[in-house]
Design a protein around this motif. Structure first.
Motif, PDB file in Angstrom:
ATOM      1  N   GLY A   8     -29.104  21.506  -2.698  1.00 44.87           N
ATOM      2  CA  GLY A   8     -28.923  23.171  -2.936  1.00 44.87           C
ATOM      3  C   GLY A   8     -30.187  23.623  -3.891  1.00 44.87           C
ATOM      4  O   GLY A   8     -30.005  24.940  -4.001  1.00 44.87           O
ATOM      5  N   GLY A   9     -30.965  23.003  -4.377  1.00 42.17           N
ATOM      6  CA  GLY A   9     -31.987  23.350  -5.275  1.00 42.17           C
ATOM      7  C   GLY A   9     -32.990  24.144  -4.456  1.00 42.17           C
ATOM      8  O   GLY A   9     -32.937  24.253  -3.314  1.00 42.17           O
ATOM      9  N   GLY A  10     -33.996  24.652  -5.132  1.00 40.81           N
ATOM     10  CA  GLY A  10     -35.242  25.525  -4.536  1.00 40.81           C
ATOM     11  C   GLY A  10     -35.575  26.555  -5.381  1.00 40.81           C
ATOM     12  O   GLY A  10     -35.557  26.464  -6.577  1.00 40.81           O
ATOM     13  N   LEU A  11     -36.473  27.589  -4.348  1.00 38.42           N
ATOM     14  CA  LEU A  11     -37.060  28.474  -5.333  1.00 38.42           C
ATOM     15  C   LEU A  11     -36.429  29.758  -5.120  1.00 38.42           C
ATOM     16  O   LEU A  11     -36.140  29.960  -3.748  1.00 38.42           O
ATOM     17  N   VAL A  12     -36.278  30.528  -6.071  1.00 42.42           N
ATOM     18  CA  VAL A  12     -35.619  31.930  -5.919  1.00 42.42           C
ATOM     19  C   VAL A  12     -36.024  32.784  -6.824  1.00 42.42           C
ATOM     20  O   VAL A  12     -36.927  32.256  -7.902  1.00 42.42           O
ATOM     21  N   GLN A  13     -36.024  34.102  -6.428  1.00 45.06           N
ATOM     22  CA  GLN A  13     -36.754  35.008  -7.238  1.00 45.06           C
ATOM     23  C   GLN A  13     -35.773  35.319  -8.495  1.00 45.06           C
ATOM     24  O   GLN A  13     -34.556  35.111  -8.356  1.00 45.06           O
ATOM     25  N   ALA A  14     -36.177  35.836  -9.647  1.00 47.22           N
ATOM     26  CA  ALA A  14     -35.150  36.374 -10.693  1.00 47.22           C
ATOM     27  C   ALA A  14     -34.192  37.182 -10.071  1.00 47.22           C
ATOM     28  O   ALA A  14     -34.601  38.164  -9.509  1.00 47.22           O
ATOM     29  N   GLY A  15     -33.096  36.903 -10.684  1.00 47.38           N
ATOM     30  CA  GLY A  15     -31.950  37.723 -10.363  1.00 47.38           C
ATOM     31  C   GLY A  15     -31.246  37.141  -8.931  1.00 47.38           C
ATOM     32  O   GLY A  15     -30.143  37.744  -8.771  1.00 47.38           O
ATOM     33  N   GLY A  16     -31.821  36.227  -8.636  1.00 44.72           N
ATOM     34  CA  GLY A  16     -31.178  35.553  -7.575  1.00 44.72           C
ATOM     35  C   GLY A  16     -29.993  34.622  -7.533  1.00 44.72           C
ATOM     36  O   GLY A  16     -29.709  34.409  -8.925  1.00 44.72           O
ATOM     37  N   SER A  17     -29.675  33.955  -6.451  1.00 44.14           N
ATOM     38  CA  SER A  17     -28.353  33.078  -6.667  1.00 44.14           C
ATOM     39  C   SER A  17     -28.924  31.776  -5.887  1.00 44.14           C
ATOM     40  O   SER A  17     -29.523  31.820  -5.086  1.00 44.14           O
ATOM     41  N   LEU A  18     -28.281  30.765  -6.474  1.00 45.22           N
ATOM     42  CA  LEU A  18     -28.261  29.410  -5.826  1.00 45.22           C
ATOM     43  C   LEU A  18     -26.800  28.649  -6.046  1.00 45.22           C
ATOM     44  O   LEU A  18     -26.253  28.751  -6.993  1.00 45.22           O
ATOM     45  N   ARG A  19     -26.637  27.739  -5.221  1.00 44.53           N
ATOM     46  CA  ARG A  19     -25.435  27.178  -5.216  1.00 44.53           C
ATOM     47  C   ARG A  19     -25.843  25.410  -5.092  1.00 44.53           C
ATOM     48  O   ARG A  19     -26.218  25.142  -3.943  1.00 44.53           O
ATOM     49  N   LEU A  20     -25.679  24.931  -6.071  1.00 47.57           N
ATOM     50  CA  LEU A  20     -25.820  23.619  -6.087  1.00 47.57           C
ATOM     51  C   LEU A  20     -24.410  22.754  -5.790  1.00 47.57           C
ATOM     52  O   LEU A  20     -23.271  22.988  -6.190  1.00 47.57           O
ATOM     53  N   SER A  21     -24.735  21.593  -4.985  1.00 49.19           N
ATOM     54  CA  SER A  21     -23.800  20.783  -4.447  1.00 49.19           C
ATOM     55  C   SER A  21     -23.981  19.459  -5.228  1.00 49.19           C
ATOM     56  O   SER A  21     -24.879  18.846  -4.979  1.00 49.19           O
ATOM     57  N   ALA A  40     -35.889  21.007 -18.489  1.00 52.60           N
ATOM     58  CA  ALA A  40     -37.248  21.601 -18.208  1.00 52.60           C
ATOM     59  C   ALA A  40     -38.217  20.800 -18.646  1.00 52.60           C
ATOM     60  O   ALA A  40     -38.269  20.120 -19.564  1.00 52.60           O
ATOM     61  N   PRO A  41     -39.512  21.156 -18.097  1.00 61.96           N
ATOM     62  CA  PRO A  41     -40.973  20.479 -18.631  1.00 61.96           C
ATOM     63  C   PRO A  41     -40.818  20.515 -20.088  1.00 61.96           C
ATOM     64  O   PRO A  41     -40.888  21.617 -20.669  1.00 61.96           O
ATOM     65  N   GLY A  42     -40.931  19.332 -20.789  1.00 62.66           N
ATOM     66  CA  GLY A  42     -41.482  19.607 -22.318  1.00 62.66           C
ATOM     67  C   GLY A  42     -40.134  19.940 -23.051  1.00 62.66           C
ATOM     68  O   GLY A  42     -40.379  20.031 -24.230  1.00 62.66           O
ATOM     69  N   ASP A  90     -34.189  29.533 -16.434  1.00 66.98           N
ATOM     70  CA  ASP A  90     -33.306  28.332 -15.718  1.00 66.98           C
ATOM     71  C   ASP A  90     -34.190  27.383 -14.949  1.00 66.98           C
ATOM     72  O   ASP A  90     -33.455  26.469 -14.608  1.00 66.98           O
ATOM     73  N   THR A  91     -35.392  27.773 -14.937  1.00 68.52           N
ATOM     74  CA  THR A  91     -36.310  26.591 -14.084  1.00 68.52           C
ATOM     75  C   THR A  91     -36.015  25.362 -14.688  1.00 68.52           C
ATOM     76  O   THR A  91     -36.120  24.975 -15.921  1.00 68.52           O
ATOM     77  N   ALA A  92     -35.615  24.337 -14.042  1.00 69.68           N
ATOM     78  CA  ALA A  92     -35.564  22.931 -14.628  1.00 69.68           C
ATOM     79  C   ALA A  92     -34.979  21.762 -13.242  1.00 69.68           C
ATOM     80  O   ALA A  92     -34.817  22.421 -12.336  1.00 69.68           O
ATOM     81  N   VAL A  93     -35.114  20.667 -13.575  1.00 64.42           N
ATOM     82  CA  VAL A  93     -34.351  19.733 -12.963  1.00 64.42           C
ATOM     83  C   VAL A  93     -33.035  19.717 -13.270  1.00 64.42           C
ATOM     84  O   VAL A  93     -32.663  19.453 -14.569  1.00 64.42           O
ATOM     85  N   GLY A 115     -31.288  14.334  -9.241  1.00 63.90           N
ATOM     86  CA  GLY A 115     -31.642  15.453  -9.713  1.00 63.90           C
ATOM     87  C   GLY A 115     -32.314  16.329  -8.641  1.00 63.90           C
ATOM     88  O   GLY A 115     -32.707  15.925  -7.358  1.00 63.90           O
ATOM     89  N   THR A 116     -32.372  17.666  -8.750  1.00 61.35           N
ATOM     90  CA  THR A 116     -32.666  18.685  -7.547  1.00 61.35           C
ATOM     91  C   THR A 116     -33.513  19.706  -8.585  1.00 61.35           C
ATOM     92  O   THR A 116     -32.983  20.164  -9.404  1.00 61.35           O
ATOM     93  N   GLN A 117     -34.697  20.195  -8.051  1.00 60.78           N
ATOM     94  CA  GLN A 117     -35.438  21.125  -8.784  1.00 60.78           C
ATOM     95  C   GLN A 117     -34.858  22.366  -8.383  1.00 60.78           C
ATOM     96  O   GLN A 117     -34.673  22.893  -7.168  1.00 60.78           O
ATOM     97  N   VAL A 118     -34.761  23.370  -9.412  1.00 59.64           N
ATOM     98  CA  VAL A 118     -34.306  24.779  -9.210  1.00 59.64           C
ATOM     99  C   VAL A 118     -35.738  25.367 -10.094  1.00 59.64           C
ATOM    100  O   VAL A 118     -36.122  25.208 -11.156  1.00 59.64           O
ATOM    101  N   THR A 119     -36.398  26.355  -9.287  1.00 60.90           N
ATOM    102  CA  THR A 119     -37.312  27.139  -9.686  1.00 60.90           C
ATOM    103  C   THR A 119     -37.029  28.494  -9.550  1.00 60.90           C
ATOM    104  O   THR A 119     -36.861  28.929  -8.465  1.00 60.90           O
ATOM    105  N   VAL A 120     -37.099  29.348 -10.813  1.00 62.43           N
ATOM    106  CA  VAL A 120     -37.003  30.741 -10.720  1.00 62.43           C
ATOM    107  C   VAL A 120     -38.205  31.405 -11.132  1.00 62.43           C
ATOM    108  O   VAL A 120     -38.848  31.368 -12.076  1.00 62.43           O
TER     109      VAL A 120
END
Length: 122
Positions: A8-21, A40-42, A90-93, A115-120
Motif C-alpha cells: 500500500g505504500g507509494g507516492l502521494v501529494q501532500a494532503g492526500g491519503s494512503l492505506r497501508l496493509s 526516514a533517511p538520516g 511523513d515520508t519514510a519507510v 517495509g514499504t516506502q511512503v513518499t509525500v
C-alpha cells in the motif's frame, strides 16, 4: 513464528491519503500487539501507531493523532494504517511489526515486515 508482508505504500501529494496493509501469517497473530513504525533517511526509527490484540486499545505518535488510524481484522490476519492529510514529513519507510506489548512499546518488536516506502511530495 509470524511473517509480516506490507503493501500500500507509494507516492502521494501532500494532503492526500494512503492505506497501508500488513498481512500476517502464523496462528498466533491474534495474540500479539501490532504496530507501524517508520524510518526516514538520516533519522531514527519511530513508533507511529499501536493496536492491542483485541483492538480495544490504540496508541498514536503525537504527529499522527487525528490523521492516522490503525485497525486490525484478526479473522483476516491483517492490520491496516489509514493515513490522511499526509505531509512531506511523513515520508519514510513504514514497517509493520508484531509482538508482546512490552516489546512493541520498548522499540524492539519480536517480528518485522520488510517495509514499504511512503513518499509525500509537497
Amino acid at each position: 513464528q509470524v511473517q509480516l508482508v506490507e503493501s500500500g505504500g507509494g507516492l502521494v501529494q501532500a494532503g492526500g491519503s494512503l492505506r497501508l496493509s500488513c498481512a500476517a501469517s502464523g496462528r498466533t497473530f491474534s495474540r500479539y500487539t501490532m504496530g507501524w513504525l517508520r524510518q526516514a533517511p538520516g533519522k531514527e526509527r519511530e513508533l507511529v501507531a499501536l493496536i492491542s490484540w483485541s483492538g480495544d486499545m490504540t496508541f498514536y505518535k503525537d504527529s499522527a493523532k487525528g490523521r492516522f488510524t490503525i485497525s486490525r481484522d484478526n479473522a483476516k490476519n491483517t492490520v491496516y494504517l489509514q493515513m490522511n492529510s499526509l505531509k512531506p514529513e511523513d515520508t519514510a519507510v513504514y514497517y509493520c511489526a508484531a509482538g508482546p506489548m512490552s516489546t512493541m512499546t520498548g522499540g524492539s518488536p519480536a517480528y518485522w515486515g520488510q517495509g514499504t516506502q511512503v513518499t509525500v511530495s509537497s
